[in-house]
Design a protein around this motif. Structure first.
Motif, PDB file in Angstrom:
ATOM      1  N   VAL A 332       0.836  -1.201   0.000  1.00 23.11           N
ATOM      2  CA  VAL A 332       0.000   0.000   0.000  1.00 23.11           C
ATOM      3  C   VAL A 332       0.873   1.255   0.000  1.00 23.11           C
ATOM      4  O   VAL A 332       1.831   1.345   0.764  1.00 23.11           O
ATOM      5  N   TYR A 333       0.544   2.189  -0.887  1.00 25.76           N
ATOM      6  CA  TYR A 333       1.286   3.440  -0.995  1.00 25.76           C
ATOM      7  C   TYR A 333       0.354   4.612  -0.732  1.00 25.76           C
ATOM      8  O   TYR A 333      -0.825   4.574  -1.087  1.00 25.76           O
ATOM      9  N   LYS A 334       0.938   5.668  -0.183  1.00 25.98           N
ATOM     10  CA  LYS A 334       0.180   6.895  -0.063  1.00 25.98           C
ATOM     11  C   LYS A 334       0.275   7.647  -1.386  1.00 25.98           C
ATOM     12  O   LYS A 334       1.316   7.636  -2.036  1.00 25.98           O
ATOM     13  N   GLY A 335      -0.812   8.288  -1.786  1.00 24.54           N
ATOM     14  CA  GLY A 335      -0.777   9.053  -3.026  1.00 24.54           C
ATOM     15  C   GLY A 335      -1.545  10.350  -2.877  1.00 24.54           C
ATOM     16  O   GLY A 335      -2.391  10.495  -1.996  1.00 24.54           O
ATOM     17  N   VAL A 336      -1.194  11.312  -3.721  1.00 21.28           N
ATOM     18  CA  VAL A 336      -1.925  12.572  -3.732  1.00 21.28           C
ATOM     19  C   VAL A 336      -2.402  12.818  -5.158  1.00 21.28           C
ATOM     20  O   VAL A 336      -1.602  12.866  -6.092  1.00 21.28           O
ATOM     21  N   LEU A 337      -3.706  12.957  -5.323  1.00 22.31           N
ATOM     22  CA  LEU A 337      -4.263  13.191  -6.653  1.00 22.31           C
ATOM     23  C   LEU A 337      -4.020  14.647  -7.067  1.00 22.31           C
ATOM     24  O   LEU A 337      -3.775  15.497  -6.214  1.00 22.31           O
ATOM     25  N   PRO A 338      -4.084  14.930  -8.371  1.00 29.42           N
ATOM     26  CA  PRO A 338      -3.846  16.303  -8.843  1.00 29.42           C
ATOM     27  C   PRO A 338      -4.709  17.337  -8.113  1.00 29.42           C
ATOM     28  O   PRO A 338      -4.262  18.450  -7.873  1.00 29.42           O
ATOM     29  N   ASP A 339      -5.933  16.955  -7.697  1.00 27.50           N
ATOM     30  CA  ASP A 339      -6.767  17.933  -6.991  1.00 27.50           C
ATOM     31  C   ASP A 339      -6.444  18.025  -5.502  1.00 27.50           C
ATOM     32  O   ASP A 339      -7.148  18.678  -4.744  1.00 27.50           O
ATOM     33  N   GLY A 340      -5.381  17.354  -5.071  1.00 20.88           N
ATOM     34  CA  GLY A 340      -4.939  17.483  -3.695  1.00 20.88           C
ATOM     35  C   GLY A 340      -5.501  16.432  -2.750  1.00 20.88           C
ATOM     36  O   GLY A 340      -5.067  16.319  -1.604  1.00 20.88           O
ATOM     37  N   ARG A 341      -6.450  15.628  -3.237  1.00 20.68           N
ATOM     38  CA  ARG A 341      -7.012  14.595  -2.374  1.00 20.68           C
ATOM     39  C   ARG A 341      -5.964  13.545  -2.033  1.00 20.68           C
ATOM     40  O   ARG A 341      -5.216  13.107  -2.912  1.00 20.68           O
ATOM     41  N   GLU A 342      -5.936  13.121  -0.778  1.00 22.88           N
ATOM     42  CA  GLU A 342      -5.008  12.064  -0.391  1.00 22.88           C
ATOM     43  C   GLU A 342      -5.698  10.705  -0.528  1.00 22.88           C
ATOM     44  O   GLU A 342      -6.855  10.549  -0.162  1.00 22.88           O
ATOM     45  N   ILE A 343      -4.959   9.746  -1.051  1.00 22.69           N
ATOM     46  CA  ILE A 343      -5.517   8.405  -1.237  1.00 22.69           C
ATOM     47  C   ILE A 343      -4.509   7.357  -0.795  1.00 22.69           C
ATOM     48  O   ILE A 343      -3.331   7.661  -0.606  1.00 22.69           O
ATOM     49  N   ALA A 344      -4.975   6.145  -0.626  1.00 26.44           N
ATOM     50  CA  ALA A 344      -4.081   5.009  -0.395  1.00 26.44           C
ATOM     51  C   ALA A 344      -4.245   4.078  -1.594  1.00 26.44           C
ATOM     52  O   ALA A 344      -5.363   3.737  -1.966  1.00 26.44           O
ATOM     53  N   VAL A 345      -3.138   3.713  -2.200  1.00 25.84           N
ATOM     54  CA  VAL A 345      -3.182   2.881  -3.400  1.00 25.84           C
ATOM     55  C   VAL A 345      -2.607   1.509  -3.079  1.00 25.84           C
ATOM     56  O   VAL A 345      -1.472   1.397  -2.616  1.00 25.84           O
ATOM     57  N   LYS A 346      -3.402   0.500  -3.284  1.00 21.39           N
ATOM     58  CA  LYS A 346      -2.912  -0.859  -3.041  1.00 21.39           C
ATOM     59  C   LYS A 346      -2.501  -1.480  -4.357  1.00 21.39           C
ATOM     60  O   LYS A 346      -3.293  -1.584  -5.293  1.00 21.39           O
ATOM     61  N   ARG A 347      -1.233  -1.857  -4.418  1.00 19.69           N
ATOM     62  CA  ARG A 347      -0.683  -2.457  -5.627  1.00 19.69           C
ATOM     63  C   ARG A 347      -0.739  -3.963  -5.430  1.00 19.69           C
ATOM     64  O   ARG A 347       0.022  -4.519  -4.635  1.00 19.69           O
ATOM     65  N   LEU A 348      -1.645  -4.627  -6.126  1.00 25.22           N
ATOM     66  CA  LEU A 348      -1.873  -6.054  -5.882  1.00 25.22           C
ATOM     67  C   LEU A 348      -0.700  -6.883  -6.360  1.00 25.22           C
ATOM     68  O   LEU A 348      -0.040  -6.549  -7.340  1.00 25.22           O
TER      69      LEU A 348
END
Ligand code: NAG
Ligand code: NAG
Ligand code: NAG
Ligand code: NAG
Ligand code: NAG
Ligand code: NAG
Ligand code: NAG
Length: 647
Positions: A332-348
């Motif tokens: 799982v990685y932390k990510g920031v979308l272009p609009d500034g929203r923070e997300i968690a991305v799970k790379r299966l």
């Protein structure tokens, strides 16, 4: 179906197939599995040892395509080895290994076994076999569908001896190909020794394997399954082109070109396809290919579908600095979308290549399951080149970071912990009882309970095991569940009901109260697991001795009240972790027990997890180990092929 629509679908499927080729083939077909001929000595020691070994190897496979591990001592000591053949990428290696470790447990109750797949090998025994390179089971398996003309013989011989010579200079791995002159045919060969055998043993193994595999001629396929090596010849090009350990520059360019061209094709295709699909769908719901319709739906629905490139950019190309942790299904990685929203991305860990549309549908279902105590799934990048899941980001990460760390644990006094417990129960009860699709989580543990900014519990990773279980051609079941939290009937028999979650939840309750982790792989201390310790103290009336000292900080409660309340939670934990599934309360019952603090609780049954029967197969036909009542039996979810699933 009209011609244009057919054309669009073919182009779409074609571009996905192109990407698939670039990504390689894990060759996860099983060639042969052979089990040892001695029974394990004591199942309640053997099973956890074996699972811990596979766990340890799993981590090494991800990093290097090879792994060995030893767990335990005494007659149920477990030695393991797994290796992917040299032409597999690490991603494909994980796929192949997952298949191997799903099947090898079928050897149980025998104490070992070996499994040859076309892409990897795995073996487990109760002694050190690492240097063995020859044995009585060594043999060749010949393909029997087509025969080659006699002019194939010489090129096949040459390719075999080239591969052997190269392998000995190349760490035990080589591939070779020799064209059959005057034809368009070629002989392809792969040779691979296990990395634990030395060069002279590797030579002996390959020499012997060469002789026996060539005995398969004139059949078009031959495989040598040897104690210290694997060899295969074929008239088909089964070899992967990628070099080991990732993707070369050339391949990246090919991938980029393919992605760009596929995206263009897909974009045009989607525009036309959606238009046609909408028209046709209204005209005639039943006609047309189901898959094709799904595929269009997949690509069309932009709410859930994130672009791979967006997520790649958001996580800094999956930069290690953004890594939040490693879960059962991926990193799982932390990510920031272009609009500034923070997300968690799970790379299966794996690509659901063959089932992008189905996978997407699952994501769709999971994302529709909403509850304040469940982590929101925002969407996915469901097709190529990798499968990624996008979740809401929770700044406080997971519960294990707090309760197992004495200084961070101070943040969570009893009142906060109790709120976390209630939130977890409500989330689980919703999954089991209230959501449209009943979901068994299968991997309830402290690291899957995330905490939001106000330290409220949110359950992560639900639904994944369910969607992957259906993918039987692949792996997945193998990845579900974590040692130490797994209900005995699930561990030993693969029997899955929501009561398996209740068991895991019981273990979690005890961890929250004690601040101690239920020991995972220390087999020697197996009988002194946290559950057993709690049981002993419960019987002696001394539960407060095992409370985490941090519970007592800053409480408004009177301390004797507090003691009663925490003891009651230990009692409920023991009820949840009983050996017999039908005795465990449902999650809504648990909620009631927690909230109505003066209601009497039933006494927990006998030492829950110490009963050996709970770890053993019912060899004696009298089915005493698991007295499921009929309600339980009805709700048993599909039990797949193997007896117990690690992790
Ligand atoms: C198996 O091992 C457990 C844990 O060490 C022990 O309690 C049990 O008595 C053993 N069973 C047999 C049959 O030896
Ligand atoms: C392996 O297991 C068998 C059967 O349980 C036992 O007889 C044998 O001693 C074990 N071998 C080792 C090296 O512990
Ligand atoms: C290679 O391993 C075999 C089997 O363990 C052993 O007999 C042999 O002495 C080893 N050879 C070398 C050169 O180390
Ligand atoms: C696997 O190999 C063993 C001999 O090593 C053989 O007895 C068995 O039949 C084979 N199984 C299959 C499914 O081919
Ligand atoms: C090839 O072997 C399989 C399994 O042993 C058998 O079922 C099949 O009939 C064989 N085919 C031919 C052409 O001999
Ligand atoms: C080789 O040529 C034959 C006809 O000469 C053809 O049937 C076959 O498909 C060709 N094979 C390949 C791999 O191109
Ligand atoms: C293969 O190994 C066996 C025993 O392991 C040996 O008897 C035989 O001579 C070997 N064959 C070759 C071709 O090396």
């Amino acid at each position: 179906m009209d011609k244009t629509a057919q054309y669009v679908f073919l182009v779409l499927i074609g571009s996905l197939a192109l990407l698939k080729r670039v990504a390689g083939d894990p060759r996860a077909q099983i060639v042969n599995m052979t089990c040892a001929n001695q029974l394990e000595h004591n199942a309640s020691i053997f099973v956890p040892n074996f699972i811990a070994t596979m766990e340890k190897i799993s981590d090494q496979m991800r990093d290097s395509g090879f792994g060995t591990a030893v767990t335990g001592s005494g007659p149920d000591i477990n030695y393991g080895l797994a290796q992917c053949y040299g032409d597999l990428s690490l991603l494909d290696c994980v796929l192949c290994y997952a298949e191997a470790r799903t099947f090898l447990p079928q050897c149980y109750p025998y104490n070992g076994g070996r499994i040859f797949l076309d892409g990897c090998f795995m073996r487990s025994e109760n002694y050190s076999f690492y240097e063995e390179y020859t044995g009585p089971n060594d043999r060749a398996v010949c393909g029997n569908t087509s025969q080659k003309a006699s002019n194939f013989r010489e090129p096949a011989r040459q390719a075999v001896s080239q591969a052997v010579a190269t392998a000995l200079q190349n760490g035990g791995y080589a591939k070779a190909q020799v064209a059959v002159s005057g034809t368009n045919e070629t002989a392809y060969v792969l040779a691979n020794c296990w990395r634990t055998v030395n060069q002279s043993s590797c030579k002996a193994c390959l020499d012997n394997a060469s002789a026996s595999v060539l005995g398969c001629l004139p059949w078009s396929e031959g495989r040598a399954l040897y104690t210290g090596c694997f060899m295969r010849y074929s008239d088909k090009d089964f070899l992967n082109q990628e070099p080991r350990n990732g993707i070369s520059r050339g391949t990246i360019i090919i991938i980029v070109v393919s992605i760009v061209s596929s995206l263009v094709v897909i974009a045009v295709g989607v525009a036309i396809g959606v238009y046609i699909w909408k028209r046709r769908y209204i005209q005639n719901k039943r006609r047309g290919s189901n898959d094709a319709r799904k595929l269009v739906k997949l690509l069309h629905d932009s709410n859930l579908n994130f672009k791979y490139s967006t997520l790649e950019r958001a996580t800094g190309s999956f930069n290690d600095e953004n890594k939040l942790g490693q879960g059962g299904f991926g990193t799982v990685y932390k990510g920031v979308l272009p609009d500034g929203r923070e997300i968690a991305v799970k790379r299966l860990f794996f690509n659901n290549r063959h089932r992008a549309a189905d996978f997407y549908n699952e994501v769709n279902i999971i994302s529709s399951v909403e509850h304040r105590n469940l982590v929101r799934l925002l969407g996915c990048s469901c097709s190529e080149p990798e499968s990624l899941l996008v979740y809401e980001f929770l700044p406080n990460k997971s519960l294990d970071r707090f309760i197992f760390d004495p200084s961070r644990g101070q943040v969570l006094n009893w009142e906060k912990r109790f709120q976390i417990i209630i939130g977890t129960v409500e989330g689980l009860a919703y999954l089991h009882e209230n959501s449209k699709t009943k979901i068994i989580h299968r991997d309830i543990k402290a690291s899957n309970i995330l905490l939001d900014s106000r330290l409220r519990a949110k359950i992560a990773d639900f639904g994944l095991a369910r969607s992957f279980q259906e993918d039987q051609s692949h792996i997945s079941t193998a990845i579900a569940g974590t040692l130490g939290y797994m209900a005995p009937e699930y561990l030993a028999h693969g029997q899955l009901t929501e009561k398996a979650d209740v068991y895991s939840f019981g273990v979690l309750l005890l961890e929250i109260v004690t601040g101690k982790q239920n020991n995972r792989s220390k087999a020697t201390e197996y009988s002194d697991s946290l559950t057993t310790v709690a049981w002993k103290h419960f019987q002696l009336g001394t539960v407060e001795e095992i409370f985490d000292p941090n519970l007592m900080l800053n409480n408004n409660n009177h301390s004797s009240n507090l003691k009663n309340e925490v003891s009651r939670v230990v009692h409920i934990g023991l009820l949840c972790a009983q050996g017999i599934p039908s005795l465990r309360p449902s999650m809504s019952k648990v909620l009631q027990m927690l909230k109505k603090k003066d209601e009497d609780l039933p006494a927990p049954s006998n030492p829950p997890f110490m009963d050996e029967k709970t770890m053993e197969f019912n060899d004696t036909s009298e089915n005493k180990g698991y007295p499921f009542n009929s309600a339980d039996t009805d709700s048993i979810a599909t039990v797949t092929h193997s007896s117990f699933y690690p992790r």
